[in-house]
Every structure is written in C-alpha cells, then in structure tokens.
Design an enzyme around this catalytic site. Structure first.
Site, PDB file in Angstrom:
ATOM      1  N   ARG A 304      43.721  43.084  27.763  1.00  0.00           N
ATOM      2  CA  ARG A 304      44.728  42.317  27.031  1.00  0.00           C
ATOM      3  C   ARG A 304      44.179  41.924  25.656  1.00  0.00           C
ATOM      4  NH1 ARG A 304      49.755  40.157  27.665  1.00  0.00           N
ATOM      5  NH2 ARG A 304      49.970  40.405  29.847  1.00  0.00           N
ATOM      6  N   GLU A 705      52.483  31.349  28.493  1.00  0.00           N
ATOM      7  CA  GLU A 705      51.210  31.449  27.696  1.00  0.00           C
ATOM      8  C   GLU A 705      51.483  31.521  26.105  1.00  0.00           C
ATOM      9  OE1 GLU A 705      50.472  34.874  30.431  1.00  0.00           O
ATOM     10  OE2 GLU A 705      48.363  34.276  30.095  1.00  0.00           O
TER      11      GLU A 705
HETATM   12  N1  LUZ Z   1      46.888  38.356  34.837  1.00  0.00           N
HETATM   13  C1  LUZ Z   1      46.793  39.616  35.215  1.00  0.00           C
HETATM   14  C2  LUZ Z   1      47.371  38.131  33.796  1.00  0.00           C
HETATM   15  O1  LUZ Z   1      46.276  40.204  36.546  1.00  0.00           O
HETATM   16  N2  LUZ Z   1      47.246  40.624  34.325  1.00  0.00           N
HETATM   17  C3  LUZ Z   1      47.655  40.440  33.193  1.00  0.00           C
HETATM   18  O2  LUZ Z   1      48.019  41.288  32.477  1.00  0.00           O
HETATM   19  C4  LUZ Z   1      47.908  39.041  32.963  1.00  0.00           C
HETATM   20  N3  LUZ Z   1      48.317  38.689  31.833  1.00  0.00           N
HETATM   21  C5  LUZ Z   1      47.948  37.293  31.539  1.00  0.00           C
HETATM   22  C6  LUZ Z   1      47.874  36.305  32.475  1.00  0.00           C
HETATM   23  N4  LUZ Z   1      47.450  36.801  33.432  1.00  0.00           N
HETATM   24 MO1  MOS Z   2      47.242  33.605  34.054  1.00  0.00          MO
HETATM   25  S1  MOS Z   2      46.019  33.510  32.663  1.00  0.00           S
HETATM   26  O1  MOS Z   2      48.865  33.877  33.610  1.00  0.00           O
HETATM   27  O2  MOS Z   2      46.834  33.173  35.393  1.00  0.00           O
END
Ligand code: LUZ
Ligand code: MOS
Length: 769
Positions: A304, A705
């Site tokens: 990410r 987020e």
């Molecule tokens: N968790 C995850 C996340 O497993 N994959 C993601 O792309 C993600 N993105 C934001 C927050 N948690």
């Molecule tokens: Mo999250 S960082 O969307 O568990």
C-alpha cells in the site's frame, strides 16, 4: 441518524471483552515475554513460577498440539518461542493461574537464559545485511531515466517517519471457553474473527468448524487488532484446550505496549524532478520499511505504500521500490492508513524540499500536479479524480490567500511566535489491495413479529459500522430502525470473513446486507402482488406499509411478514457480496485494485513558540470527498478522530526503542498522545458531495482511514513556521516533529556553513539570560 451505540456507551453499558460475565472455574493467563531482543534460549526454568500459589500450569511451545505458527502471509512467527527469541516481549511461556495476580506474580518468577545475538533496530542496516521479509518490489510508470533531461529542477533527499502506538482504549485480550466434542468458543477483541479462528485452529490442531469466535465490539482497533489479536486468543485457546477450563487474558496496558507491534517506521530516499512550469516530471523513491521481527501484515502494508507513493498527484515518470526489512522489534502491523501515510509523507517531503529550494510555496507545486480524471496511477488504474474539486473548494471556501496574508502579517509583527500554514491533499484507494479479501456476507432474519436480526462479518470497533448496516436494512425494508438489531460477529454464523479493515467494512458488509434484505423484500413484494393481483413492479414497501402504484394500502409491515410466514415464504437470507471489476497482476504490478478512491484537501495552520519549541495547531480546515454521506454524524466523527490521530503521529507521538530493542516509551508518561488540550482549536469539515456513481454503499464513500492523512499537513505547517523564524537553518524531514525537534530546528545552522542561526535570536537569547 445517531450512532446506535451512543446510549449504551454513554451509560457504560456497552459490553467489551472485559465485561463478559465469567463462567465459574475461569482461569487467568499471563504471557512471559523475552527480556532481550535477539538470542538463543539456553535454558528456561519455570519451577519456581509453577510452585507459586494458584498457578495451574505453565505452557511452552512443547505443549502445542498443532503447529507452533501464527504467521499469516509468511509462516515466520512462532506463537511461543522455541529455540530463539526475535524481539523483546516475544511470548516464551504462558502462565495460567486461579487469579490474575497469581498469574502475573508467577510470570516474574520465570527464569530464562539467553545467549545474545546481534540486535538490529534500523531498517537500512537490516537491508544492507540482506534481512528482508520478502523480495523488494518496484512500481514503475513511464521512464524516469529519460525524464530527468526534461527537468529544470532536480532534488534528492531523505525522509523518515516513526512508528505509532495504536492505543486503542481497550487493550488486547481473549477468553476461551471449552465446549463439548473438544470444540472451543473464543471471545476475542479482534478485527479479524476468521483470522483468530484460523490461528486457534492451527495451534490446537482443531478443524475450523470446532472453533467459534465471537466478537461483540471493540474499544478501538485502528489496525492493531487486524492480525495481532491472534496471539492472545491462541494462547488462551491452547490452555483451555488442555485444561478443559475457561481461560481469560486481558492485557495490562504496559504489556500491550511492549508486546505488540505498531505502525511501521519508514526511511526513504527520494529524487524529484520538476520542469520550469513546476510540473513534477519524475519521482524516484526507495522505501525502507521497518517490519520488525516477523512478517505479520508487513508485505501488504509495503504494497500500500507503493500504491500511495504519489499521493494525490499525477507524475508521468515514477519508479518506486520498497524493501520490507527484518529487525528485532515486535512485528509492526496494520495501522489506519496501512503504509499509505508513509508513502504520502515521502512525496510531500520531496515537494517541500523542492519548494524551499526554488523559493515557492509548496501549495503552488501541489496544485499544479493534482490528479485529473483519466490520469494513470503508477499501478495502472485510471483516476476518477475529485482532487482538483476538493482543492479548489478548500482554497476558495477557506480563502487560502487571506489565510496566507494573515500568517505573513503575524510573522512580520511577532518575533517570538511564528505561524505556519500547509495544504495537504489526500487520495486513498478503497479496497483491500489483495483482491480476494474484497468479499463479505450478511445473514438477515425477519422474525414473525416484524423485528429483524442481522449478522455480518463486520466488527464494530467504534467506527459506527453497525449503525450504517442498520440504516441499510431500515432503508431497504423501509421500516423503523428500532425494529432492527445488529448482532455480534460470529464465525459460526458468518464464515470466512475478511477483517474489518481497509476502510471497506461498511461497503462490503453493507452491500451484502443490501442484497440479503432486497431478496427478502422481493419475496414479500411478490406475495403482496399476487394477493392484490397486480404486477410486482407496482408494489413498494414504504414507511412500514405496502404501497401499490404509489398508493398506500392497509397492509402493514408486521402483517405482511406474518402473512409471508403463513404462506411458507422464506424470511431469512444469507447473501454474498464481492466487489466487481477489481483485479491486480503482481507479476506486472499493474491492474485496477481499488473500487474507487477517496479524495480531500486539508489546510492546516499552526503557531510555534520560538523560545520553547512548543506549538499549537490552530486550525484544520478540510473539504472531504464523501460521495454522498449516508450518516454525516458518523462520518464527521471519523474525520475528526482521523485528523487528531494523524496529527499525533506527525507531531507528538514518539515511539522510542533503544539500541537493545527495548521499548523506552512504554507508558503514557513517556509516550505522549493528543489530549483535549492539544487537539486543533478549530476543525472545519466541508462536504464535497459528488454526483458520480461509485461502488460505495449507497454511494457513501469509505471514511475510516483517509482523514488520518490530513494530519501530515501539521508536520509541514510546523516546518513552515520554523522557517519563518530560521530561514537558512537545515533540518531533516524526520517525523514526528516533537517540541524538542522543533526547538533544535529553530536554532539549526545551514547545512554547509557555520553562519550563526539567527543573529537577532542569539542577541535576544543573550539578553534573556
Ligand atoms: N488490511 C489489509 C488493510 O489486509 N489489506 C489492505 O489493503 C488494507 N488496507 C488498509 C487497511 N488495512
Ligand atoms: Mo486497518 S489499518 O484498516 O486494520
């Protein structure tokens, strides 16, 4: 609509893990964590601890009937250390006793001898030694090598961000209760009930259908419980499985802080090139992610970072490489933004460095490079951009020109206080970057009294997801919200859930609920149509009544439901939703991974006390892309919380590990988080309501987020205020900008020269003395 939890929260009646009434015979666990960060265990002596009154048994890796492994993406994380320890606090043994006090006292009596090995805490050092969690990855667009020739300005630099403690109000914990046929019921404070189910199954050797994980609600998660709730659940399950008694472990705040991973610190090298019109032509960046001692979610977080390395800008030539570096810190993990904020901080640093060197306001560069609809991200997806709309509305509505004039006027007339202003555009992709995770299920029961019970894979952690899901059902059936109850999340009711994460929970589970409710409503409409001898399309459900061709009948919701049951029509539905049209090809690093993006622009103003280095955040003014908000109260709450959490990360929260890998900021006396006195004096939130269709639930875009990243603007606003005081001083891009760092920056000398910082300052300081 109000958050449906507001009433019980306010009265202290909401049920968290620690509020679950205990079953008679419940035992209490406590983990013994490694006292050193890296080494070989040469002996472990639990005899004195075992003899402690009340201790029932002490478990080590030898007691694990299944696999001693909880690593999700990479199998590199034992539940209990076997021969080596890899970070301070790594669980080595699990004490189970008749009381919490006995368990904790016994932990102190465990003796371990460890032959120390080299401790690495710096990701660059790890990378140089080849200590990588996964091979590096590179995202590329255009050709940076050729693009430098088109640049009038080229700058190279380095930027660093630190970690962040999740500090959910409810600490980690679990409660495992044995059931018949060897089965286990595990209450867990987790964002990922299925992740806990899988970990417990792996460690105990029980098939998943014997492991029931139940989650009522969390007192916050922020990513910290996406993966790292597994440990405590697996430990309690292991003990309950052996002892056939319920076992509970709810971590002490200091245990939680010391034993769990945090936001990943990152270090990065960048090179940015702009043409004479200040268009960013090329951007190269190398990220060093401090993953900690095991993979945990680090590979996904790293991914990410790459996805968001150009933030809200279009850059035609990009080369971004990321290394996930293995160090001897607790495994760092998901944290609101999931690597995105770190990627964004780096390009904002590059832009700030360019702006400072060229002598323009960074906002000029930011504005000229905003993503337009149709622009390509480095990963191949084309933007459906709201970036210029958010920017233009924010700078117009809040009058950036006037704000800047006020700041300049203030700075001209004030010697010892300086103001700074920064703009922070944000662009965040919505969907799990791992395509398969973008699915959810919802189970809807309509009871014969007209009430409705709903279970989904969504975990309520304060973000208001249950309120939104309830709204979906109330809307679809067109009934009063009081008729609907959202039940706890349970792996026996909803299987194979994705964690509540990635801002996508309301979209995924809301859409599944919409499908389930629509299916039931359609069956009832069909029945009503047959009763009234009209076409089904003539029937609508509205305000608790059946309507025909827009005319209200006297058939109400309750009697409709009862009639449906009498006619043996199914009043329950289990629906599945999978985000359409998303894909990603990791071999080419190209695809269309996100359902959509959320945009926004924040304008952040700060005032710095130039004698003390202290500061206040005067205002945060944002225009945020909501799509079409289905609950403005919940969404504003998310934005305000995100902004404050982002500012905390960027300005005051300082995670400190010493060279031996010991957490020094291990309590709230040494780890400072924003409180009511340090939040922005003013937060203004304006809604950019867009007419465009999108894949969000009821077109209400994900909100969890994205707003955290407005907080990044606070860093650059502080930097600008400091530069108003000390024009030539050199200081690094190194977040958080704590008051100590502000003070040093205020009196920093230019990089090469030996020119004193600010002649007048030195004079005044001398006088003050
Ligand atoms: N968790 C995850 C996340 O497993 N994959 C993601 O792309 C993600 N993105 C934001 C927050 N948690
Ligand atoms: Mo999250 S960082 O969307 O568990």
């Amino acid at each position: 609509m109000k958050n449906i939890d507001a009433y019980t929260h306010l009265r202290g009646e909401s049920i968290y893990l620690d509020d679950i009434p205990l079953i008679q015979g419940t035992l209490y666990g406590a983990a013994f964590g490694s006292p050193v960060a890296h080494g070989v265990i040469t002996s472990l002596d639990t005899s004195e601890a075992t003899a402690h009154p009340g201790v029932v048994r002490i478990f080590t890796y030898k007691d694990i009937p299944g696999e001693n492994q909880i690593g999700g993406i990479v199998p590199d994380e034992p539940l209990l250390a076997d021969h080596e320890v890899h970070f301070c606090g790594m669980p080595v043994a699990f004490v189970v006793a008749e009381s919490i006090d006995a368990a904790r006292a016994a932990v102190k009596k465990i003796k371990v001898a460890i032959e120390p090995l080299r401790v690495i805490t710096d990701p660059r050092e790890a990378q140089a030694l080849g200590e990588l969690i996964i091979p590096p990855r590179t995202f590329q667009l255009g050709n940076t090598d050729q693009a430098w020739q088109q640049c009038a300005h080229i700058f190279e630099g380095r930027a660093d961000t630190n970690g962040q403690e999740h500090l959910y109000i409810e600490t980690q914990g679990a409660y495992a209760v044995p059931q018949e046929h060897n089965a286990l019921k595990v209450y867990s404070s987790t964002q990922g009930p299925t992740a806990v189910q899988r970990a417990v199954s792996r460690v105990t050797g029980l098939p998943m259908h014997l492991v029931e994980v139940e989650v009522n609600r969390l007192g916050g998660g922020f990513g910290g419980k996406e993966d790292q709730a597994n440990t405590w659940a697996a430990l309690c399950a292991l003990a309950a499985h052996h002892l056939k008694r319920p076992v509970k472990y709810s971590l002490h705040r200091m245990e939680d802080m010391a034993m769990t991973g945090k936001r990943h610190p990152y270090s990065a090298d960048f090179k940015i090139g702009l043409n004479a019109e200040l268009k960013i032509m090329a951007y190269e960046v190398t990220f060093y992610q401090n993953a900690g001692a095991a993979a945990d979610l680090s590979p996904a977080v790293m991914e990410r970072t790459l996805f968001h390395c150009t933030n809200s800008y279009f850059v035609p030539h990009v080369k971004a490489t990321a290394y996930s570096c293995r160090t001897n810190l607790p495994p760092n993990t998901a944290f609101r933004g999931f690597g995105g904020p770190q990627g964004m901080f780096m390009i904002e640093s590059a832009i700030a460095q360019a702006a400072e060197a060229i002598g323009v306001d960074a906002a000029v560069i930011q504005e000229r490079n905003l993503l337009q609809t149709g622009d390509e991200f480095p990963y191949g997806q084309k933007a459906q951009s709201e970036a210029p709309e958010c920017w233009n509305k924010a700078t117009g509505l809040y009058n950036l020109t006037t704000l800047r004039k006020q700041v300049d006027a203030f700075n001209t007339t004030n010697k010892w206080h300086k103001k700074g202003l920064a703009c922070m555009p944000v662009c965040f992709g919505i969907s799990f970057t791992k395509t398969l995770m973008n699915q959810a299920r919802s189970l809807v029961h309509v009871y014969t009294d007209g009430s409705v019970g709903i279970t989904t894979g969504a975990v309520e952690m304060g973000q208001g997801v249950n309120t939104k899901i309830l709204q979906v059902a109330a809307n679809t059936f067109s009934i009063h919200p009081d008729r609907i109850k959202i039940h706890s999340t349970n792996t026996f009711k909803i299987a194979n859930t994705s964690p509540s994460a990635a801002s996508a929970t309301a979209d995924l589970n809301g859409k599944a609920t919409l499908l389930a409710c629509t299916a039931i409503a359609d069956r009832l409409r069909k029945m009503a149509a047959e009763e009234l001898s009209v076409a089904i399309n003539a029937i609508t459900l509205q305000d608790e009544f059946v309507w025909v061709n827009g005319m209200k009948t006297d058939r109400d919701w309750k009697s409709l439901v009862m009639a449906g049951h009498t006619k043996r029509i199914g009043l329950s539905e289990h629906a599945h939703y999978a985000t359409p049209d998303i894909h990603f090809d990791a071999t080419r690093e190209k695809g269309h991974p996100f359902a959509y993006h959320v945009y926004g622009t924040g304008i952040i103003g700060v005032t710095v006390d130039c004698l003390r280095g202290t500061y206040t955040v005067d205002s945060v003014k944002v225009v945020h892309d909501f799509g079409s908000s289905m609950n403005t109260a919940v969404d504003i709450g998310q934005i305000e919380g995100g902004i404050v959490q982002g500012i905390g990360w960027m300005t005051m929260e300082e995670v400190v590990y010493d060279k031996e890998g010991r957490l020094r900021s291990n309590a709230l006396s040494t780890y400072k988080v924003p409180d009511i006195y340090s939040v922005p004096k003013e937060i203004a939130i304006d809604f950019l309501q867009t007419p465009h269709d999108n894949l969000a639930i009821f077109r209400s875009k994900a909100v969890g987020e994205p707003p955290l990243m407005y907080g990044i603007g606070a860093y650059f606003a502080l930097r600008n205020a400091i530069r108003a005081f000390n024009k030539k001083g050199h200081f690094p891009f190194d977040a958080p900008m704590t008051p100590e760092k502000v003070l040093m920056a205020l009196y920093a000398t230019p990089q090469e020269g030996t020119i004193p910082p600010h002649e007048e300052t030195s004079k005044h300081l001398a006088v003050d003395k």
